[in-house]
Design a protein around this motif. Structure first.
Motif, PDB file in Angstrom:
ATOM      1  N   GLY A 122       0.804  -1.213   0.000  1.00 37.34           N
ATOM      2  CA  GLY A 122       0.000   0.000   0.000  1.00 37.34           C
ATOM      3  C   GLY A 122       0.837   1.263   0.000  1.00 37.34           C
ATOM      4  N   LYS A 123       0.344   2.268  -0.713  1.00 34.43           N
ATOM      5  CA  LYS A 123       0.982   3.584  -0.696  1.00 34.43           C
ATOM      6  C   LYS A 123       0.024   4.585  -0.074  1.00 34.43           C
ATOM      7  CE  LYS A 123       3.211   7.132  -3.513  1.00 34.43           C
ATOM      8  NZ  LYS A 123       3.620   7.573  -4.861  1.00 34.43           N
ATOM      9  N   PRO A 124       0.312   5.026   1.156  1.00 31.62           N
ATOM     10  CA  PRO A 124      -0.565   6.021   1.790  1.00 31.62           C
ATOM     11  C   PRO A 124      -0.429   7.373   1.096  1.00 31.62           C
ATOM     12  CG  PRO A 124       1.379   5.608   3.150  1.00 31.62           C
ATOM     13  CD  PRO A 124       1.436   4.627   2.012  1.00 31.62           C
ATOM     14  N   ASP A 125      -1.418   8.234   1.283  1.00 32.62           N
ATOM     15  CA  ASP A 125      -1.356   9.572   0.730  1.00 32.62           C
ATOM     16  C   ASP A 125      -0.176  10.332   1.319  1.00 32.62           C
ATOM     17  OD1 ASP A 125      -3.602   9.080  -0.775  1.00 32.62           O
ATOM     18  OD2 ASP A 125      -4.985   9.895   0.735  1.00 32.62           O
ATOM     19  N   SER A 126       0.256  11.359   0.633  1.00 29.22           N
ATOM     20  CA  SER A 126       1.407  12.146   1.077  1.00 29.22           C
ATOM     21  C   SER A 126       1.201  12.647   2.504  1.00 29.22           C
ATOM     22  CB  SER A 126       1.623  13.328   0.133  1.00 29.22           C
ATOM     23  OG  SER A 126       2.699  14.118   0.553  1.00 29.22           O
ATOM     24  N   GLY A 127       2.178  12.385   3.348  1.00 25.78           N
ATOM     25  CA  GLY A 127       2.111  12.810   4.741  1.00 25.78           C
ATOM     26  C   GLY A 127       1.343  11.882   5.649  1.00 25.78           C
ATOM     27  N   LYS A 128       0.661  10.878   5.068  1.00 25.57           N
ATOM     28  CA  LYS A 128      -0.112   9.931   5.857  1.00 25.57           C
ATOM     29  C   LYS A 128       0.729   8.691   6.182  1.00 25.57           C
ATOM     30  CE  LYS A 128      -3.991  12.298   5.608  1.00 25.57           C
ATOM     31  NZ  LYS A 128      -4.656  12.866   6.798  1.00 25.57           N
ATOM     32  N   VAL A 129       0.335   8.004   7.250  1.00 29.58           N
ATOM     33  CA  VAL A 129       1.036   6.797   7.690  1.00 29.58           C
ATOM     34  C   VAL A 129       0.274   5.566   7.235  1.00 29.58           C
ATOM     35  CG1 VAL A 129       1.824   5.459   9.699  1.00 29.58           C
ATOM     36  CG2 VAL A 129       2.084   7.956   9.664  1.00 29.58           C
ATOM     37  N   GLY A 130       1.000   4.575   6.755  1.00 25.28           N
ATOM     38  CA  GLY A 130       0.411   3.300   6.391  1.00 25.28           C
ATOM     39  C   GLY A 130       0.972   2.183   7.256  1.00 25.28           C
TER      40      GLY A 130
END
Length: 940
Positions: A415-423
């Motif tokens: 998964g690639k979280p949105d910019s600045g978000k944590v996955g």
């Protein structure tokens, strides 16, 4: 003979675009090769030479074959683009081996095939009106290649009367048993009881193309033991492929949007080439991966992770394998690969994820504890939280123990979280049977590029954690962690490198440093060991039986004998030999045909052999042998590596492999009168524009004898509409229209003046774009900018040929040399960079290998090839003396290394050679006429 362009050769004649009286041929009784291009003949055909071996008559106006045409000795007959309505041999043609009726759009019927008893190749490509082929084709015992691409009415017209007066749809012919290569793509085929695609008696089939058809399933092909290549691209209704033969080497299923499952005769995945981009519904590839939506899985499939069902409607965008993720839903999905389960989540808080061991770093270590209740340890849950920056991301999860378990895993998708978000990445490793109480377990997340780890954790999974005894029962098979055949994924050090991607490609593109692999595995192992890594692991030798497929030739071009069979390789494998001998019965000669060594190399499909500078997208129908060839020649003369295909050099998949476009630095789109009539051109256009949007791929539109407004407004020849062909659907046509609008908005170059001036403008534009990359110095490097300026000044003003950058290890010598090198590439004829020489040179043989590498770089490297210099005949000394070069030799330790690499000859006065070293170089240049300047890396 009127308005004629004629080329005379011994025993050959080539005439194009004219009227010709057959009397002109009357005295040519030794004529063997005759090439007519859109020529209208007048007179008796009895004047043709009885010794004629090859007749190529493009655009013939004949409706039938004349009865008085002498054909007894013909070996090859090419009537492409003809107006034939019926092909009926007027006599028995014992010698005829090749018959090409490509693009004969008025052809309705082929009769009396029994009169061509020794026919080997029959090409009926794009004979759209063809409705009947004589049933005696089944009796041809030598027919090896049959091309029915685009014969959309062949099955529609196959109707016979029944006893009750009705009409039943069934074929009137069967394929001969001798077939080895069959093109049956774009024919509107639907699998029915009356037309079966089982090929039950065609056990010699090696290549089968059924792409762009309408069937939903295919019968089992496990009886086709000789089948090596199967192409089903663009079969949008196909739902599953079951029990494919284990001998299959290549499978192409591009844009089979309904396909869900692929299985094999053997559960072991052995494909050496596999193209599956655009298969957005694909869930299972046996022995390779499974990727299921969590919402569709049962509790038993998830085992101790069944709590994930609570989050099944959450969204996470998958990245990693572009072929697998393109167009795919963002709902939570579970990946099964190498018996490892993994999924990606948003930054949720759930008690089920609370680890037994946690770390704020990217690694942790623990000892396996004893369990008070004597539960059986089944495996480990490994979790980490992360953020991603940029487009490229490369990382691995490592587990090693004191008992010798040593695993490195790179998941196919994550998964690639949105910019600045944590996955969150959550995985289960069923390796409990390899762990004993007291064992030390080291777990680490190695981020090579684009990923930052915020914390990681490990949980122990025991047998009573509501886990079925076989958690991954649906994924068991030949690959079990340390329990099956993983030999193909084991490195020389014993480490299991569980990866299906060749990360060396990222190194070549500058995304990873050459030391990435040593950082990953430790020790002295080099990244070369995983260069060319495949989906099946370590690169293997090619299957010899595929070599012949690689070099098949069947479309005739021009009168030159060496061009007789040139077409693009049917097989796109990068692992097969590129040369094959083809024996031609024409004139009794044997020609050695090299599929990859043609002077133009127009049809080489393997982008992995090297990155192209330019991909040339065009329709050859109205530009072949004119503008396109001139453009291609101009680019090659400027040492710009260019990939060009032509309509005649067609490709088995029906389009260029996406790898070729992705492997090119830029594209030229030649918009000509017939461009919008080619679905292949339009599909390539979509791929090119996608590369431009996602990877800053440079695109140069060229308007050749068309108005740019026609392209933008889709009018005149650029007005495209839905057709009856399954290729020209409403959805695809809309995509093409958007693509044409997008490319028109890019501007481009319009051909207004002399062609030679226009070609130079194109070449200059490409050269400027390819060589005009800016170099940005890294911030916060003490004194680097000053040193950079000083050495740049030396490059531009000093008469000295050599610069020695000396200093202690870690002082920044290599980094400085690298910046200098990259920022000055465009100012030299050719360049070369040898890194880490002292470490790589343990023996004299090692030095000679480096010398070969340097020669290869400066003669044919990615910077530019030196025109007129052949690596096979030119020594390094010759090149150094005659060409203006920039060369960096990194970490020279002793004078003999320098002497061995550069030789004893003269060096061009305009060349610059930069050496980095830790040693004192006094005395290295005393006895040579080499002039040297020293730059010391001191603390400022």
């Amino acid at each position: 003979m009127q308005n004629t362009t004629t080329k005379w050769r011994t025993q050959n004649i080539f005439v194009e675009h004219s009227e010709l009286k057959t009397d002109a041929l009357k005295k040519m009784d030794k004529l063997k090769l005759l090439h007519l291009s859109h020529v209208q003949l007048e007179g008796s055909y009895e004047n043709f030479s009885e010794d004629l071996r090859w007749l190529c008559w493009f655009g013939s106006q004949l409706r039938t074959i004349p009865s008085d045409l002498s054909m007894e000795n013909l070996v090859a007959m090419d009537m492409s683009y003809s107006n034939l309505e019926v092909f009926d041999p007027p006599m028995v043609l014992q010698s005829l081996r090749i018959l090409n009726l490509k693009d004969s759009h008025n052809l309705l019927e082929i009769r009396n095939m029994s009169r061509i008893p020794h026919l080997e190749t029959l090409i009926l490509w794009n004979c759209h009106s063809l409705v009947h082929i004589c049933e005696t084709i089944e009796d041809l015992t030598s027919l090896a290649l049959l091309n029915l691409t685009g014969c959309i009415n062949l099955l529609i017209g196959l109707k016979v009367s029944t006893s009750d007066g009705g009409v039943a749809k069934q074929p009137t012919f069967s394929f001969p048993h001798s077939l080895r290569r069959l093109f049956f793509n774009e024919c509107n085929i639907e699998f029915t009881d009356s037309f079966c695609l089982s090929f039950s008696v065609h056990i010699s089939l090696q290549y089968l193309n059924l792409g762009n058809n309408l069937f939903e399933f295919l019968p089992c092909y496990d009886h086709l033991k000789n089948l090596r290549v199967l192409d089903l691209s663009f079969c949008s209704r196909l739902k599953w492929l079951l029990c494919l033969p284990s001998t299959l080497a290549e499978l192409y299923i591009y844009y089979c949007t309904s396909l869900e499952r692929v299985t094999f005769e053997s559960p072991r995945f052995t494909l050496q080439e596999f193209g599956y981009e655009g298969c957005s519904s694909l869930c299972e590839i046996e022995g390779f991966i499974k990727l299921f939506h969590i919402a569709k899985l049962e509790d038993n499939d998830l085992g101790h992770m069944k709590w994930l069902k609570e989050y099944q409607n959450y969204k996470v965008r998958l990245v990693g394998d572009d072929e697998l993720t393109k167009g795919r839903s963002s709902s939570l999905q579970m990946l099964y690969e190498f018996d490892i389960m993994s999924t990606s989540l948003p930054d949720i808080k759930d008690p089920n994820m609370k680890p037994n061991y946690a770390s704020k770093l990217s690694f942790l270590s623990f000892n396996v504890p004893s369990d008070p209740t004597s539960r059986r340890l089944k495996g480990l849950d490994v979790t980490f939280r992360y953020t991603i920056s940029g487009d490229e991301c490369a990382w691995f999860c490592k587990i090693c123990t004191t008992k010798g378990v040593d695993l490195i895993y790179n998941p196919k998708v994550f998964g690639k979280p949105d910019s600045g978000k944590v996955g969150i990445w959550l995985s289960y490793w069923p390796i409990g049977n390899t762990l004993d109480i007291g064992d030390t377990v080291n777990v680490s997340i190695v981020a090579m590029r684009g990923l930052k780890v915020h914390e990681c954790g490990v949980s122990l999974v025991y047998s009573d954690n509501e886990v079925a005894e076989e958690t991954l029962i649906n994924n068991k098979g030949w690959v079990e962690i340390l329990g099956g055949d993983l030999s193909g994924f084991q490195l020389s050090t014993g480490v299991y490198y569980l990866c299906r991607r060749d990360f060396f490609e990222l190194v070549e593109a500058g995304g990873l440093t050459r030391g990435w692999f040593r950082m990953l595995v430790g020790g002295s192992i080099d990244h070369i060991e995983v260069q060319g890594w495949r989906k099946t692991g370590r690169p293997r030798q090619s299957n010899p039986s595929i070599t012949e497929l690689r070099a098949v030739r069947c479309i005739i071009h021009g009168p030159e004998l060496e061009e007789m069979y040139k077409m693009a390789e049917m097989s796109k494998s990068s692992f097969v030999d590129k040369c094959s001998e083809v024996t031609s019965s024409i004139l009794g000669d044997t020609s050695s045909i090299a599929s990859g060594s043609s002077s133009s190399n127009k049809a080489s499909l393997d982008a992995n052999d090297g990155i192209y500078d330019v991909f040339l997208n065009h329709s050859g129908r109205n530009t072949r042998n004119s503008f396109i060839d001139h453009l291609y020649t101009a680019l090659k003369r400027a040492a710009i590596e260019t990939f060009m295909d032509t309509p005649e050099f067609y490709i088995a998949a029906g389009m260029i492999s996406p790898r070729v476009i992705k492997g090119s630095r830029s594209s030229i789109i030649v918009l000509s009168e017939n461009y919008a009539t080619s679905s292949i051109c339009l599909d390539e256009l979509l791929l090119i524009l996608e590369q431009r949007r996602e990877h800053n791929h440079f695109v140069l539109p060229i308007y050749y004898q068309v108005n740019p407004s026609d392209v933008r407004n889709q009018q005149n020849t650029f007005a495209i509409n839905v057709k009856s062909s399954p290729k020209w659907t409403d959805h695809k046509v809309n995509l093409w229209k958007k693509g044409l609008k997008e490319v028109a908005d890019l501007g481009g170059l319009v051909c207004l003046g002399p062609e030679t001036t226009f070609l130079k403008e194109i070449v200059d534009t490409i050269n400027n774009k390819l060589d005009g990359k800016e170099v940005h110095l890294p911030p916060n490097l003490s004194g680097m900018a000053t040193r950079y300026q000083e050495i740049n000044s030396w490059l531009n003003q000093s008469d000295f040929q050599f610069l020695v950058i000396c200093g202690m290890g870690g002082s920044g010598k290599t980094k400085l040399a690298n910046y200098i090198y990259n920022s000055n590439l465009k100012n030299f004829e050719s360049t070369g960079f040898l890194e880490d020489i002292d470490r790589r040179c343990k023996t004299l043989d090692d030095l000679f290998e480096l010398q070969e590498q340097l020669l290869k770089e400066i003669l044919s490297g990615k910077k530019r090839k030196i025109p007129g210099v052949s690596p096979s005949t030119c020594t390094l000394e010759d090149a150094l003396e005659t060409k203006r070069m920039l060369i960096v030799l990194d970490d020279i330790a002793i004078y003999s290394q320098l002497l061995t690499l550069l030789g004893t000859g003269k060096i061009n006065a305009q060349s610059k050679i930069i050496i980095t070293t830790r040693e004192n170089t006094d005395g290295w240049f005393k006895f040579r006429d080499w002039r040297c300047q020293v730059h010391e890396m001191r603390d400022d």
